[in-house]
Design an enzyme around this catalytic site. Structure first.
Site, PDB file in Angstrom:
ATOM      1  N   SER A  17       0.841  -1.207   0.000  1.00 21.33           N
ATOM      2  CA  SER A  17       0.000   0.000   0.000  1.00 21.33           C
ATOM      3  C   SER A  17       0.873   1.253   0.000  1.00 21.33           C
ATOM      4  O   SER A  17       0.619   2.200  -0.756  1.00 21.33           O
ATOM      5  CB  SER A  17      -0.902   0.002   1.238  1.00 21.33           C
ATOM      6  OG  SER A  17      -1.742  -1.131   1.240  1.00 21.33           O
ATOM      7  N   ARG A  40       0.991   7.770   6.059  1.00 20.98           N
ATOM      8  CA  ARG A  40       0.074   6.992   6.903  1.00 20.98           C
ATOM      9  C   ARG A  40      -1.317   7.627   6.975  1.00 20.98           C
ATOM     10  O   ARG A  40      -2.323   6.927   7.047  1.00 20.98           O
ATOM     11  CB  ARG A  40       0.662   6.755   8.304  1.00 20.98           C
ATOM     12  CG  ARG A  40      -0.048   5.660   9.096  1.00 20.98           C
ATOM     13  CD  ARG A  40       0.787   5.107  10.222  1.00 20.98           C
ATOM     14  NE  ARG A  40       1.887   4.290   9.729  1.00 20.98           N
ATOM     15  CZ  ARG A  40       1.758   3.003   9.354  1.00 20.98           C
ATOM     16  NH1 ARG A  40       0.602   2.383   9.429  1.00 20.98           N
ATOM     17  NH2 ARG A  40       2.804   2.350   8.899  1.00 20.98           N
ATOM     18  N   HIS A  43      -2.807   6.483   3.857  1.00 24.44           N
ATOM     19  CA  HIS A  43      -3.060   5.054   3.969  1.00 24.44           C
ATOM     20  C   HIS A  43      -4.347   4.762   4.739  1.00 24.44           C
ATOM     21  O   HIS A  43      -5.106   3.862   4.386  1.00 24.44           O
ATOM     22  CB  HIS A  43      -1.862   4.395   4.671  1.00 24.44           C
ATOM     23  CG  HIS A  43      -1.992   2.934   4.932  1.00 24.44           C
ATOM     24  ND1 HIS A  43      -2.250   2.423   6.183  1.00 24.44           N
ATOM     25  CD2 HIS A  43      -1.923   1.870   4.105  1.00 24.44           C
ATOM     26  CE1 HIS A  43      -2.321   1.105   6.107  1.00 24.44           C
ATOM     27  NE2 HIS A  43      -2.121   0.736   4.853  1.00 24.44           N
TER      28      HIS A  43
END
Lengths: 212, 212
Positions: A17, A40, A43
């Site tokens: 990812s 993040r 994500h």
């Protein structure tokens, strides 16, 4: 039963990812300590707006990591953000996380003073009198109250200012951006408990071995 | 200390927020039972993409509300989603929420079978043998496993299929969309534990008096 997709280990999926995120950001460069936080946040939301909206005060990440290395605590404004912070990482870092929103004394103080529980929670956190990262993903009033404490001389280890919403949210973030406190703020309406937790995890993962 | 913004009560802020959302949607009409779910997903993320990405199977909301009225339980794939579901609403509705991800028997079964804990959690939930709404905001493997159970004859009260991410996520949602199960799915990469919880709350608020 058929298995329509090959099950993959969570860690492997996370690595793929992040590679996709980097690729879709088309080689954009971010400061080394800020990049993991930006990645993040994307994500956890699949929302690339965070590549542009996240604002970091100079040295904010270094300041927060130093505080975490010395056992600073994290205070969230929702149980949800608290739940989203990786327990194993917290433990490895020797850090604690608190959310005071459901505390009886906070409810009573909020009622007595005619303020939100978020405001009373922040006051309780400030009274801890210990190095604290504030992870605010929900309540603009929490962020505004923090601003008031900061202008009165209080020094947080970090303000993660990422409440989400349509009323008071943008303004509350601008108030934090106007301070000299170390901050990570998602400009605009977006954010949330998931983003607050993701930023905490991105910080914790920089000071742990990430064997989880 | 100055108060840069007038503090407002959370409920009042929420009502104004929903008015802004409706206004910015420019008079778009949604089916009456689906609108609160769409609005609340936008409210929790400030992301208007959900106005287009949320897909409802015919009668899904009615089916889910009927199940909740009869005390169906909710199973989430993260503690974070569980934390985000309004406790007072759950209590008023007489419903329970479970997350099995941290259960020791789930960890053992996952390890023994070489599957994710999310898969073992779904299997445990299916073995409950009671009406269940599945709120999946994180793990595509959970959704894929649910798909396998559905094709083998299992009937969930509702599948909330809103995992977020870049690997297997879009595909896992398409598998659910191919079934005859009652579903609410966020097509594409976006979603999350916050969205899963928001959808559960939007359902619960339709069957409670919302005095919280």
């Amino acid at each position: 039963m058929d298995t329509p997709l090959q099950y993959k280990r969570p860690r492997e999926i996370e690595e793929r990812s992040f590679a996709i995120i980097r690729e879709e950001l088309g080689g954009r460069e971010f400061p080394a300590q800020e990049a993991p936080i930006i990645y993040r946040a994307i994500h956890t939301s699949a929302d690339f707006d965070y590549a542009d909206s996240l604002a970091f005060s100079p040295g904010a990440v270094e300041h927060a990591l130093a505080a975490l290395r010395q056992g600073a605590c994290i205070v969230t404004d929702t149980q949800m953000a608290k739940s989203g912070i990786n327990r194993a990482a917290l433990q490895q870092a020797g850090c604690e996380v608190f959310c005071f929103m459901a505390d009886e004394d906070v409810a009573q103080e909020a009622s007595r003073r005619g303020v939100t529980r978020a405001v009373a929670s922040i006051d309780k956190a400030v009274r801890l009198n210990r190095p604290t990262l504030f992870a605010i993903g929900n309540a603009p009033t929490a962020l505004i109250r923090l601003y008031e404490h900061i202008t009165a001389g209080f020094s947080p280890a970090l303000v993660i200012g990422v409440p989400v919403g349509f009323v008071n949210v943008v303004e509350s973030k601008e108030w934090i951006l106007s301070t000299q406190a170390p901050y990570i703020v998602a400009r605009g309406r977006k954010g949330g408990s998931n983003i607050a937790a993701a930023i905490c995890n991105a910080l914790l993962y920089q000071i742990t071995e990430r064997a989880f």
